[in-house]
Design a protein around this motif. Structure first.
Motif, PDB file in Angstrom:
ATOM      1  N   GLU A 168       0.806  -1.282   0.072  1.00  0.00           N
ATOM      2  CA  GLU A 168      -0.008  -0.009   0.150  1.00  0.00           C
ATOM      3  C   GLU A 168       0.915   1.008  -0.135  1.00  0.00           C
ATOM      4  O   GLU A 168       1.667   1.124   0.792  1.00  0.00           O
ATOM      5  N   LYS A 203      -3.636  10.199  -0.756  1.00  0.00           N
ATOM      6  CA  LYS A 203      -4.032   9.339  -1.704  1.00  0.00           C
ATOM      7  C   LYS A 203      -3.564   8.001  -1.270  1.00  0.00           C
ATOM      8  O   LYS A 203      -2.215   7.975  -1.272  1.00  0.00           O
ATOM      9  N   HIS A 239      -2.894   3.988  -2.620  1.00  0.00           N
ATOM     10  CA  HIS A 239      -2.534   3.140  -3.590  1.00  0.00           C
ATOM     11  C   HIS A 239      -2.467   1.623  -3.503  1.00  0.00           C
ATOM     12  O   HIS A 239      -1.429   1.568  -2.657  1.00  0.00           O
ATOM     13  N   ILE A 283       4.553   2.369  -9.612  1.00  0.00           N
ATOM     14  CA  ILE A 283       3.956   4.018  -9.460  1.00  0.00           C
ATOM     15  C   ILE A 283       4.944   4.876  -9.475  1.00  0.00           C
ATOM     16  O   ILE A 283       6.194   4.839  -9.250  1.00  0.00           O
TER      17      ILE A 283
END
Length: 184
Positions: free
Chosen positions: A139, A145, A147, A155
């Motif tokens: 995570e 935010k 993701h 990412i």
């Protein structure tokens, strides 16, 4: 294995002293800029301690330099073995990061995060970070935010944004990281 840590600590200390002196910053000034005590900075410069990655990030932010600036990679061909002890650890021994290489404008790292733990950081203004999940699930919290990432997910985000790597699983998660700066 311990010899590699000693060499790395000495190398970081020599590089830190060189950078600090080139910038004409005293130990007292660097302590103030980085929020790291003068005593700790002195021990790092003398190679008497193996600093955590948290301490190194603070020093680099205080000096306004990338982390890899403290490491010298001068060979034409380099191999970084996965089983080496060539790494820095987070303050709780749950985050490990291996500085691998610095190419033009980009630093490369191998990292791992222990089961059921998290690690937070941020980098210099103008930086960009890319993280590739090599196994399991991770995570990522970037700013506000969250993701969810799985094996082989990648990412990319602004490195100056506060970000947290969160491992909620029961297995160690391995990552490849690239950190780029707009300024050297």
């Amino acid at each position: 294995m311990e010899e590699e840590n000693i060499d790395l600590s000495s190398q970081v200390g020599i590089k830190l002293r060189e950078i600090r002196r080139n910038k004409k910053i005293s130990l007292e000034e660097l302590a103030s800029l980085s929020n790291v005590s003068k005593l700790t900075l002195g021990k790092i410069e003398r190679g008497e301690t193996n600093p955590t990655v948290n301490i190194l990030w603070k020093i680099c932010r205080g000096l306004n330099i990338p982390l890899v600036s403290l490491l010298s990679f001068e060979e034409d061909i380099e191999v970084r073995r996965f089983v080496s002890n060539y790494h820095f650890v987070g303050s709780n021994n749950d985050w490990f990061i291996d500085p691998l290489f610095k190419t033009v404008g980009t630093e490369w790292y191998r990292a791992s995060i222990e089961p059921n733990s998290e690690y937070s950081e941020f980098h210099l203004a103008g930086s960009e970070e890319i993280a590739l999940v090599l196994n399991g699930q991770l995570e990522m919290k970037v700013g506000e935010k969250i993701h969810q990432l799985n094996k082989w997910d990648v990412i990319k985000f602004k490195g100056e944004e506060p970000h947290t790597y969160i491992n909620r699983s029961n297995e160690k998660v391995y990552l490849m990281l690239a950190l780029s700066y707009t300024t050297p």
